[in-house]
Design a protein around this motif. Structure first.
Motif, short mmCIF file in Angstrom:
data_model
loop_
_atom_site.label_atom_id
_atom_site.label_comp_id
_atom_site.label_asym_id
_atom_site.label_seq_id
_atom_site.Cartn_x
_atom_site.Cartn_y
_atom_site.Cartn_z
N HIS A 250 0.70 -1.27 0.21
CA HIS A 250 0.12 -0.14 0.00
C HIS A 250 0.92 1.45 -0.10
O HIS A 250 0.38 2.38 -0.35
N LEU A 251 2.12 1.25 0.50
CA LEU A 251 3.05 2.42 0.28
C LEU A 251 3.60 2.48 -0.89
O LEU A 251 3.94 4.01 -1.35
N PHE A 252 3.34 1.83 -1.61
CA PHE A 252 4.13 1.83 -3.03
C PHE A 252 2.96 2.12 -4.25
O PHE A 252 3.32 2.23 -5.34
N LEU A 253 1.68 1.79 -4.08
CA LEU A 253 0.87 1.70 -4.84
C LEU A 253 0.08 3.11 -5.41
O LEU A 253 -0.17 4.07 -4.18
N PRO A 254 -0.28 3.44 -6.32
CA PRO A 254 -0.79 4.83 -6.54
C PRO A 254 -1.98 5.06 -6.01
O PRO A 254 -2.93 4.19 -5.89
N GLU A 255 -2.51 6.34 -5.58
CA GLU A 255 -3.75 6.56 -4.86
C GLU A 255 -4.22 7.86 -5.54
O GLU A 255 -3.52 8.68 -6.22
N GLU A 256 -5.51 7.99 -5.41
CA GLU A 256 -6.26 9.32 -5.68
C GLU A 256 -5.57 10.55 -4.98
O GLU A 256 -5.23 10.67 -3.90
N LYS A 257 -5.17 11.59 -5.85
CA LYS A 257 -4.50 12.67 -5.23
C LYS A 257 -5.34 14.07 -5.56
O LYS A 257 -6.03 14.07 -6.50
N ASN A 258 -5.38 14.92 -4.60
CA ASN A 258 -6.10 16.20 -4.63
C ASN A 258 -4.93 17.20 -5.07
O ASN A 258 -3.90 16.94 -5.22
N TRP A 259 -5.49 18.55 -5.27
CA TRP A 259 -4.59 19.38 -5.79
C TRP A 259 -3.52 19.75 -5.02
O TRP A 259 -2.36 20.27 -5.49
N PHE A 260 -3.55 19.61 -3.50
CA PHE A 260 -2.54 19.72 -2.57
C PHE A 260 -1.34 18.86 -2.89
O PHE A 260 -0.13 19.20 -2.60
N TYR A 261 -1.31 17.93 -3.58
CA TYR A 261 -0.46 16.76 -3.94
C TYR A 261 0.73 17.52 -4.98
O TYR A 261 1.92 17.19 -4.78
N ASN A 262 0.36 18.48 -5.77
CA ASN A 262 1.34 19.04 -6.59
C ASN A 262 2.19 20.12 -5.81
O ASN A 262 3.37 20.12 -6.11
N ILE A 263 1.85 20.48 -4.68
CA ILE A 263 2.45 21.35 -3.71
C ILE A 263 3.50 20.47 -3.08
O ILE A 263 4.83 20.77 -3.04
#
Length: 130
Positions: free
Chosen positions: A94-107
């Motif tokens: 679970h630490l390496f699998l992609p997950e849904e990201k919000n806009w804050f992830y870009n920061i």
């Protein structure tokens, strides 16, 4: 007495897992990998690897510095091997699998990149003395 390769795997695993202790299975696989992949590393590369295994605080700086100058270093190869081992273990997947990201992830990504460059400078300085 602890096997130095196993201790190295433990330190690298804790670094990659953010302080969590890697499973015995992960450490066994790392030791097996190190035994199978005998390298023709230079004495300096071995010294850098040994220093990193003894000083977890320096791994990020050394890795950043080597990423910009010597991508094929022994330290980076060993870190990549431990990353591959950990990401195949069910308890860490679970630490390496992609997950849904919000806009804050870009920061966050910008911060991670900035931090990597900031770690490179002291890492280059450390490499001068190893």
């Amino acid at each position: 007495m602890t096997d130095p390769v196993r201790q190295e795997g433990l330190v690298f695993g804790k670094y990659l897992l953010g302080g969590k202790i890697p499973s015995e299975r992960s450490l066994d696989l790392y030791v097996k990998f190190a035994g199978l992949r005998k390298s023709d590393a230079t004495p300096r590369e071995k010294k850098i690897l040994s220093f990193a295994a003894r000083n977890r605080w320096a791994i990020g700086m050394l890795d950043s510095a080597l990423a910009f100058s010597k991508k094929e270093s022994l330290l980076r190869k060993r870190l990549l091997a431990m990353t591959a081992i950990l990401e195949t273990q069910p308890e860490y997947a679970h630490l390496f699998l992609p997950e849904e990201k919000n806009w804050f992830y870009n920061i966050y990504i910008f911060w991670v990149g900035t931090r990597a460059v900031m770690k490179m400078v002291p890492g280059k300085f450390l490499l001068l003395f190893l």
